[in-house]
Design a protein around this motif. Structure first.
Motif, PDB file in Angstrom:
ATOM      1  N   TRP A 118       4.155  -4.086   6.647  1.00  0.00           N
ATOM      2  CA  TRP A 118       3.345  -2.892   6.370  1.00  0.00           C
ATOM      3  C   TRP A 118       4.069  -2.007   5.345  1.00  0.00           C
ATOM      4  N   THR A 138       4.579  -3.666   1.874  1.00  0.00           N
ATOM      5  CA  THR A 138       3.331  -3.637   1.104  1.00  0.00           C
ATOM      6  C   THR A 138       3.117  -2.274   0.479  1.00  0.00           C
ATOM      7  N   CYS A 156      -2.879  -3.999   1.321  1.00  0.00           N
ATOM      8  CA  CYS A 156      -3.172  -5.429   1.198  1.00  0.00           C
ATOM      9  C   CYS A 156      -4.566  -5.630   0.626  1.00  0.00           C
ATOM     10  N   ILE A 198      -1.959  -8.916  -2.606  1.00  0.00           N
ATOM     11  CA  ILE A 198      -1.217  -9.245  -1.391  1.00  0.00           C
ATOM     12  C   ILE A 198      -2.193  -9.635  -0.291  1.00  0.00           C
ATOM     13  N   LYS A 214       2.866  -1.708  -3.513  1.00  0.00           N
ATOM     14  CA  LYS A 214       1.630  -1.194  -4.105  1.00  0.00           C
ATOM     15  C   LYS A 214       1.829   0.158  -4.790  1.00  0.00           C
ATOM     16  N   ALA A 250      -2.193 -10.234   3.653  1.00  0.00           N
ATOM     17  CA  ALA A 250      -1.428 -10.055   4.884  1.00  0.00           C
ATOM     18  C   ALA A 250      -1.658 -11.256   5.791  1.00  0.00           C
ATOM     19  N   MET A 283       2.088 -12.008   2.672  1.00  0.00           N
ATOM     20  CA  MET A 283       3.003 -11.114   3.375  1.00  0.00           C
ATOM     21  C   MET A 283       2.809 -11.175   4.881  1.00  0.00           C
TER      22      MET A 283
END
Length: 125
Positions: free
Chosen positions: A61, A64, A98, A78, A68, A80, A51
């Motif tokens: 941000w 994510t 993340c 994930i 989640k 980042a 991501m």
């Protein structure tokens, strides 16, 4: 073959990284913004998401956090990816949900090790 959803809006980055990942046997699909990443994660159920954090429409941000928080995508690891390596960015990415963080420009071997570690954790010993 593990499936990776790569969320990135820069075509050069997509070309370079997705090509290398495919060479290592990964199936790679690409989303160009945060909204598309959520749709694709729900429909494709990737094994891992890379991501980018600076994205149009819905940033990495927020995407994510939404991924989640959702029961159908919350367990997908994930990583980042960010070119903005300011103090606290790693911690902020982890706080957003993340599982790991990597700075751009990507050092492929380092990123590959993180991908393998998270995929191994997900599938068990």
């Amino acid at each position: 073959m593990s499936r990776i959803l790569y969320v990135e809006d820069n075509d050069d980055n997509v070309y370079m990284l997705s090509r290398r990942l495919r060479k290592y046997g990964f199936e790679v699909s690409v989303a160009s913004d945060g909204e598309q990443s959520i749709e694709m994660a729900r429909s494709e159920k990737p094994d891992l998401i890379l991501m980018d954090l600076s994205l149009p429409f819905l940033d990495g941000w927020a995407a994510t956090r939404l991924l989640k928080d959702a029961p159908d995508t919350g367990a997908i690891p994930i990583i980042a990816l960010s070119a903005h390596t300011m103090a606290g960015d790693r911690e902020r990415a982890l706080a957003a949900g993340c599982d790991d963080y990597d700075a751009k420009p990507v050092v492929f071997e380092r990123l590959l090790a993180k991908i393998h570690a998270l995929l191994q954790c997900r599938s068990g010993p």
